[in-house]
Each structure stands twice: as structure tokens, then as C-alpha cells.
Enzyme design. Structure first.
Site, PDB file in Angstrom:
ATOM      1  N   TYR A  38       0.875  -1.171   0.000  1.00  0.00           N
ATOM      2  CA  TYR A  38       0.000   0.000   0.000  1.00  0.00           C
ATOM      3  C   TYR A  38       0.911   1.219   0.000  1.00  0.00           C
ATOM      4  O   TYR A  38       1.560   1.521   1.002  1.00  0.00           O
ATOM      5  CB  TYR A  38      -0.922  -0.010   1.222  1.00  0.00           C
ATOM      6  CG  TYR A  38      -2.036  -1.018   1.102  1.00  0.00           C
ATOM      7  CD1 TYR A  38      -3.305  -0.629   0.691  1.00  0.00           C
ATOM      8  CD2 TYR A  38      -1.813  -2.362   1.378  1.00  0.00           C
ATOM      9  CE1 TYR A  38      -4.331  -1.556   0.563  1.00  0.00           C
ATOM     10  CE2 TYR A  38      -2.832  -3.303   1.251  1.00  0.00           C
ATOM     11  CZ  TYR A  38      -4.081  -2.887   0.844  1.00  0.00           C
ATOM     12  OH  TYR A  38      -5.099  -3.806   0.715  1.00  0.00           O
ATOM     13  N   CYS A  39       0.990   1.887  -1.131  1.00  0.00           N
ATOM     14  CA  CYS A  39       1.859   3.052  -1.325  1.00  0.00           C
ATOM     15  C   CYS A  39       0.994   4.290  -1.078  1.00  0.00           C
ATOM     16  O   CYS A  39       0.118   4.615  -1.885  1.00  0.00           O
ATOM     17  CB  CYS A  39       2.402   3.011  -2.749  1.00  0.00           C
ATOM     18  SG  CYS A  39       3.553   4.323  -3.130  1.00  0.00           S
ATOM     19  N   ILE A  40       1.227   4.967   0.044  1.00  0.00           N
ATOM     20  CA  ILE A  40       0.291   5.972   0.549  1.00  0.00           C
ATOM     21  C   ILE A  40       0.952   7.343   0.665  1.00  0.00           C
ATOM     22  O   ILE A  40       2.090   7.463   1.119  1.00  0.00           O
ATOM     23  CB  ILE A  40      -0.248   5.531   1.930  1.00  0.00           C
ATOM     24  CG1 ILE A  40      -0.847   4.113   1.867  1.00  0.00           C
ATOM     25  CG2 ILE A  40      -1.247   6.537   2.480  1.00  0.00           C
ATOM     26  CD1 ILE A  40      -2.036   3.941   0.954  1.00  0.00           C
TER      27      ILE A  40
END
Length: 159
Positions: free
Chosen positions: A125-127
């Protein structure tokens, strides 16, 4: 009978959002912008705690699920609970990706990819840091997130 009331997470109206958020936070969460890689608040941040939606306070990610992916943005192997996020296809900019948004406030958070550590489920999950607020583990009770303290135990379970 003791019924625990589910905490409500709501989105503010546009005027309040513009008052409470920085220009970058507003553009990321409301206009689907992306902050610059490596030049953001939480990429290299590894203190114990949780990350919540900057707009609504929805609990999103645990620090113990955070890892250094080298992509320049905070990366997590999974959300705290799928009940606080939603995913949808994103074909913008000529790419095919899965966008991650907060469930109630509908804030743009980032994207999820299937190139994360295999031993942690294989997801990344690249947030955007601009979509997050960090709450330190020792402040969880004070900030109203004490229900997440048990998740820091060795045998934690997803909610």
C-alpha cells in the site's frame, strides 16, 4: 447490556476542509494529487502508532505493518481493517492501478500494488503522507483510539 457504539468518521464540507488542511493535503485527498517521493513526512517514519485519515480520522494503517519499500512514499503490507478503506480501478495517466481511498471520507490515499514482501502477504500500500495523520502508540487512548492498542501485541489480529 453493554453495547459499544461504533465511532463515526465523517468528511467535513469543502470550506472546512480548505480551512483545516494544507494546500498539499487538500490536493492529495480531494483532487487525487500525488506528493513528491522522498520529500514527505512519513516515508522514513517508523515510530510505533497508527496512521489515520487526515480528513476524517478513520484508522488506516499500523506502524508494525509499515516497511521501507524504497519507492519514496510510506508503504504498508495491509490496512488496519478493510472496513476503513475502499479500492477501485484507476486508469488515469495511461496506467492501470488500484486506487486506495478512505471508506467514509472518500479521501484519496494512494495505490496498492502486488509487489510487497511475500512473507507479509505480497501487497504494498503506497500511501501519500499528506493524506495521513500519525498518532503515537502512547497517545492512542488520549486520542480515542485505545481499541487498537491490542494490535501491537505479539499475536495481533486484523479487525
Amino acid at each position: 447490556m453493554n453495547h459499544k457504539k461504533e465511532k463515526e468518521y465523517k468528511k467535513l464540507d469543502t470550506e472546512k476542509l480548505k480551512e483545516n488542511l494544507t494546500e498539499l493535503q487538500y490536493n492529495v485527498t480531494q483532487r487525487n494529487a500525488t506528493e513528491k517521493p522522498f520529500l514527505n513526512k512519513y516515508d522514513k517514519h517508523f515510530e510505533d502508532g497508527i496512521y489515520v485519515d487526515i480528513v476524517s480520522g478513520e484508522p488506516l494503517f499500523l506502524s508494525i505493518d509499515k516497511f521501507n519499500s524504497g519507492c519514496g512514499w510510506p508503504a504498508f503490507s495491509k490496512p488496519i481493517s478493510r472496513k476503513y478503506i475502499k479500492e477501485r480501478a484507476d486508469f488515469s495517466h495511461g496506467m492501470s492501478r488500484i486506487e486506495v481511498r478512505s471508506k467514509n471520507a472518500d479521501s484519496h490515499l494512494g495505490h496498492v500494488f502486488n509487489d510487497g514482501p511475500i512473507e507479509n502477504g505480497g501487497m504494498r500500500y503506497c500511501i501519500n503522507s499528506a493524506s495521513l495523520k500519525f498518532i503515537a502508540k502512547d497517545k492512542l487512548k488520549e486520542e480515542g483510539y485505545e481499541e487498537f492498542l491490542p494490535l501491537f501485541e505479539k499475536d495481533k489480529q486484523e479487525l
